[in-house]
Design an enzyme around this catalytic site. Structure first.
Site, PDB file in Angstrom:
ATOM      1  N   ARG A   1       0.873  -1.187  -0.026  1.00 42.76           N
ATOM      2  CA  ARG A   1       0.052  -0.021   0.060  1.00 42.76           C
ATOM      3  C   ARG A   1       0.978   1.335   0.075  1.00 42.76           C
ATOM      4  O   ARG A   1       0.589   2.312  -0.367  1.00 42.76           O
ATOM      5  CB  ARG A   1      -0.777  -0.099   1.458  1.00 42.76           C
ATOM      6  CG  ARG A   1      -2.045   1.061   0.992  1.00 42.76           C
ATOM      7  CD  ARG A   1      -3.058   0.515   2.004  1.00 42.76           C
ATOM      8  NE  ARG A   1      -2.607   0.843   3.427  1.00 42.76           N
ATOM      9  CZ  ARG A   1      -2.871   0.422   4.557  1.00 42.76           C
ATOM     10  NH1 ARG A   1      -3.630  -0.704   4.424  1.00 42.76           N
ATOM     11  NH2 ARG A   1      -2.398   0.702   5.645  1.00 42.76           N
TER      12      ARG A   1
ATOM     13  N   TYR B   1     -12.351  23.202 -10.783  1.00 46.94           N
ATOM     14  CA  TYR B   1     -12.930  21.879 -11.533  1.00 46.94           C
ATOM     15  C   TYR B   1     -14.439  21.642 -10.645  1.00 46.94           C
ATOM     16  O   TYR B   1     -14.544  21.439  -9.687  1.00 46.94           O
ATOM     17  CB  TYR B   1     -12.021  21.078 -11.251  1.00 46.94           C
ATOM     18  CG  TYR B   1     -12.218  19.424 -11.955  1.00 46.94           C
ATOM     19  CD1 TYR B   1     -12.428  19.256 -13.077  1.00 46.94           C
ATOM     20  CD2 TYR B   1     -12.522  18.623 -10.895  1.00 46.94           C
ATOM     21  CE1 TYR B   1     -12.817  17.846 -13.526  1.00 46.94           C
ATOM     22  CE2 TYR B   1     -12.588  17.211 -11.275  1.00 46.94           C
ATOM     23  CZ  TYR B   1     -12.850  16.882 -12.617  1.00 46.94           C
ATOM     24  OH  TYR B   1     -13.112  15.684 -12.914  1.00 46.94           O
TER      25      TYR B   1
ATOM     26  N   ASP C   1      -4.101  23.035  -8.291  1.00 46.90           N
ATOM     27  CA  ASP C   1      -4.301  22.037  -9.628  1.00 46.90           C
ATOM     28  C   ASP C   1      -3.364  22.685 -10.894  1.00 46.90           C
ATOM     29  O   ASP C   1      -4.084  23.808 -11.316  1.00 46.90           O
ATOM     30  CB  ASP C   1      -5.683  21.823  -9.667  1.00 46.90           C
ATOM     31  CG  ASP C   1      -6.214  20.833 -10.735  1.00 46.90           C
ATOM     32  OD1 ASP C   1      -5.430  20.692 -11.495  1.00 46.90           O
ATOM     33  OD2 ASP C   1      -7.447  20.285 -10.670  1.00 46.90           O
TER      34      ASP C   1
ATOM     35  N   LYS D   1      -4.801  12.937 -17.690  1.00 43.74           N
ATOM     36  CA  LYS D   1      -4.799  13.663 -18.570  1.00 43.74           C
ATOM     37  C   LYS D   1      -3.590  13.724 -19.503  1.00 43.74           C
ATOM     38  O   LYS D   1      -2.989  12.780 -20.103  1.00 43.74           O
ATOM     39  CB  LYS D   1      -5.281  15.010 -18.245  1.00 43.74           C
ATOM     40  CG  LYS D   1      -6.334  15.424 -17.369  1.00 43.74           C
ATOM     41  CD  LYS D   1      -7.592  15.031 -18.047  1.00 43.74           C
ATOM     42  CE  LYS D   1      -8.786  14.754 -17.158  1.00 43.74           C
ATOM     43  NZ  LYS D   1      -9.057  15.704 -16.019  1.00 43.74           N
TER      44      LYS D   1
HETATM   45  C1  LIG Z   1     -10.001  15.848 -14.794  1.00 47.57           C
HETATM   46  C2  LIG Z   1      -9.762  16.948 -13.860  1.00 47.57           C
HETATM   47  C3  LIG Z   1      -9.401  16.621 -12.662  1.00 47.57           C
HETATM   48  C4  LIG Z   1      -9.717  14.971 -12.278  1.00 47.57           C
HETATM   49  O1  LIG Z   1      -9.290  14.037 -12.504  1.00 47.57           O
HETATM   50  P1  LIG Z   1      -9.611  12.572 -12.700  1.00 47.57           P
HETATM   51  O2  LIG Z   1      -8.421  11.722 -12.826  1.00 47.57           O
HETATM   52  O3  LIG Z   1     -10.598  12.595 -13.754  1.00 47.57           O
HETATM   53  O4  LIG Z   1     -10.244  12.091 -11.439  1.00 47.57           O
HETATM   54  C5  LIG Z   1      -8.907  17.530 -11.755  1.00 47.57           C
HETATM   55  N1  LIG Z   1      -8.483  18.696 -12.044  1.00 47.57           N
HETATM   56  C6  LIG Z   1      -8.908  18.879 -13.362  1.00 47.57           C
HETATM   57  C7  LIG Z   1      -8.406  20.422 -13.669  1.00 47.57           C
HETATM   58  C8  LIG Z   1      -9.400  18.229 -14.390  1.00 47.57           C
HETATM   59  O5  LIG Z   1      -9.276  18.573 -15.596  1.00 47.57           O
END
Ligand SMILES: *Cc1c(COP(=O)(O)O)cnc(C)c1O
Length: 406
Positions: free
Chosen positions: A68, A121, A193, A218
């Site tokens: 873990r 987000y 973020d 992404k």
């Molecule tokens: C897609 C996204 C997230 C979340 O990511 P996941 O892997 O889909 O949970 C968080 N912040 C931003 C800016 C995003 O575009």
């Protein structure tokens, strides 16, 4: 130290990001010469002796070794991210959203206050209003253009000031160093973020950020085939981030990490193409009669352009447009006419996408828009083909809308 020690430990010349992407996170000498880090599957990790077992107990691995807390492939990816971001240590999470929520939970508890940008987000807005409220943590949303004016919203109980630049959906910029300066003066942690820019185009730790988050789903994974999150902390913020992730039992399987390491190898070259194509599409769209507004901070004339130029070294391929107000059937013609753009969530993969968006929810200040909003991700197809595809779909929508009026 992971990767090629000759390159990564050269004291007088730290590696450039593209060199780090190529040589970091792998150790051929420790893995029978294999170029890539193999997939490690496992829960139990055996010790040779009581002494070795006891010596493995560290704050990062509090019960001695266990799957873990990661295996060599976990640590390879985490070390790569921390190096790329210029932070101290990184921690993986099973999704980008889990990285966002757990970064906040690491610093805030009952009675505390957090500030988030109004363009955050969407699922983070829902988390703040639902789960944080239930835990007794109050959240307020600030105008992304607030800058140093954030000082008026800071309270003695403010533990986290959250940023997301440019913000989801509307791509509004924030003055990261000005906001970070005020937040730190009040003893709040600055959590950002950084998914849009990736570590290649923004280094948040140079701007005063304490924790930088990526939805690695992404651009880092880059191929639309895995879900993964990662958060990197400064030395000061690391113990709280680490302890919270361990307490909540956050962990990631090895296949996702293998795919993320593989994605990182080409991040630099992919991003350059996403940036060029996205900007070219944004320019074309800004001249099309069916487009009211283009929201892309790298486009000259965008309200966030000066901040983007000052703090970022590049742009990704994700932006949005507000179309002219049209009937739903005409909008449907636009989406159906597209040949190369898939209709779907997420972004950062090799393929182009469009997404119809609801009008943005706002608390601090209403977001004025009258036409439909469409988010666009420029993939790695020929830019000429993408431009032609968008153009013919807008033309088809325009013909349909005119026929409706006539
Ligand atoms: C897609 C996204 C997230 C979340 O990511 P996941 O892997 O889909 O949970 C968080 N912040 C931003 C800016 C995003 O575009």
């Amino acid at each position: 130290m992971t990767g090629d020690a000759r390159i990564l430990s050269h004291p007088s010349h730290p590696p450039m990001p593209d060199t780090l992407l190529t040589h970091g996170g792998r150790q051929p000498a420790a893995h029978h010469g294999l170029v890539n880090m193999p997939i490690y599957r496992g829960s139990t990790i055996l010790a040779d002796s009581l002494e070795q077992w006891e010596s493995r107990k560290t704050p990062d691995n509090p019960y001695a070794s266990y799957g873990r807390f990661g295996t060599p492939i976990t640590h390879a990816f985490e070390d790569m991210l921390a190096s790329l971001e210029g932070g101290y240590r990184a921690r993986v999470y099973p999704s980008g959203l889990a990285a966002c929520t757990h970064a906040v939970l690491a610093f805030a508890g009952a009675g505390d206050h957090v500030l988030l940008p109004d363009c955050v987000y969407g699922p983070m807005r829902a988390f703040a209003k639902g789960t944080l409220a239930r835990l007794g943590i109050t959240a307020d949303f600030y105008d992304p253009a607030i800058g140093a004016g954030i000082r008026d919203l800071l309270q003695p109980a403010t533990r986290v000031v959250y940023l997301e630049a440019p913000g989801s959906g509307t791509f509004e910029m924030q003055d990261i160093p000005a906001i970070a300066r005020e937040a730190r003066r009040c003893g709040a942690f600055v959590v950002m973020d950084n998914t849009w820019a990736t570590p290649i185009y923004l280094r948040p730790f140079d701007l005063g950020v304490d924790v930088s988050i990526h939805a690695a789903t992404k651009y880092i994974v880059g191929h639309s085939d895995a879900i993964l999150g990662v958060a990197t902390a400064s030395r000061q913020a690391w113990p709280r981030l680490r302890d919270a992730a361990a307490a909540w039992g956050q962990t990631v399987g090895p296949d996702e990490l293998f795919l993320a390491l593989r994605g990182l190898r080409t991040l630099h070259v992919r991003l350059k193409r996403h940036w060029e194509s996205g900007l070219a599409l944004a320019e074309m769209l800004s001249r099309h009669p069916m487009v009211r507004r283009v929201m892309h901070p790298a486009l000259p004339g965008d309200p966030g352009h000066a901040l983007w130029r000052r703090d970022f070294t590049g742009a990704s391929g994700l932006f949005a447009v507000e179309l002219q107000p049209v009937a739903q059937q005409s909008l449907s013609v636009f989406f159906s006419a597209l040949q190369l753009f898939g209709i779907g969530l997420s972004w950062g993969g090799f393929e182009s996408l469009v997404l119809p968006m609801d009008p943005p929810q706002r608390d601090a200040k209403p977001f004025a828009c009258t036409g439909p909003l469409v988010r666009i991700h420029a993939g790695l197809e020929s830019c000429d083909d993408l431009r032609a595809d968008l153009c013919q779909a807008l033309d088809a929508m325009q013909r349909h809308a005119r026929a409706g009026i006539a």
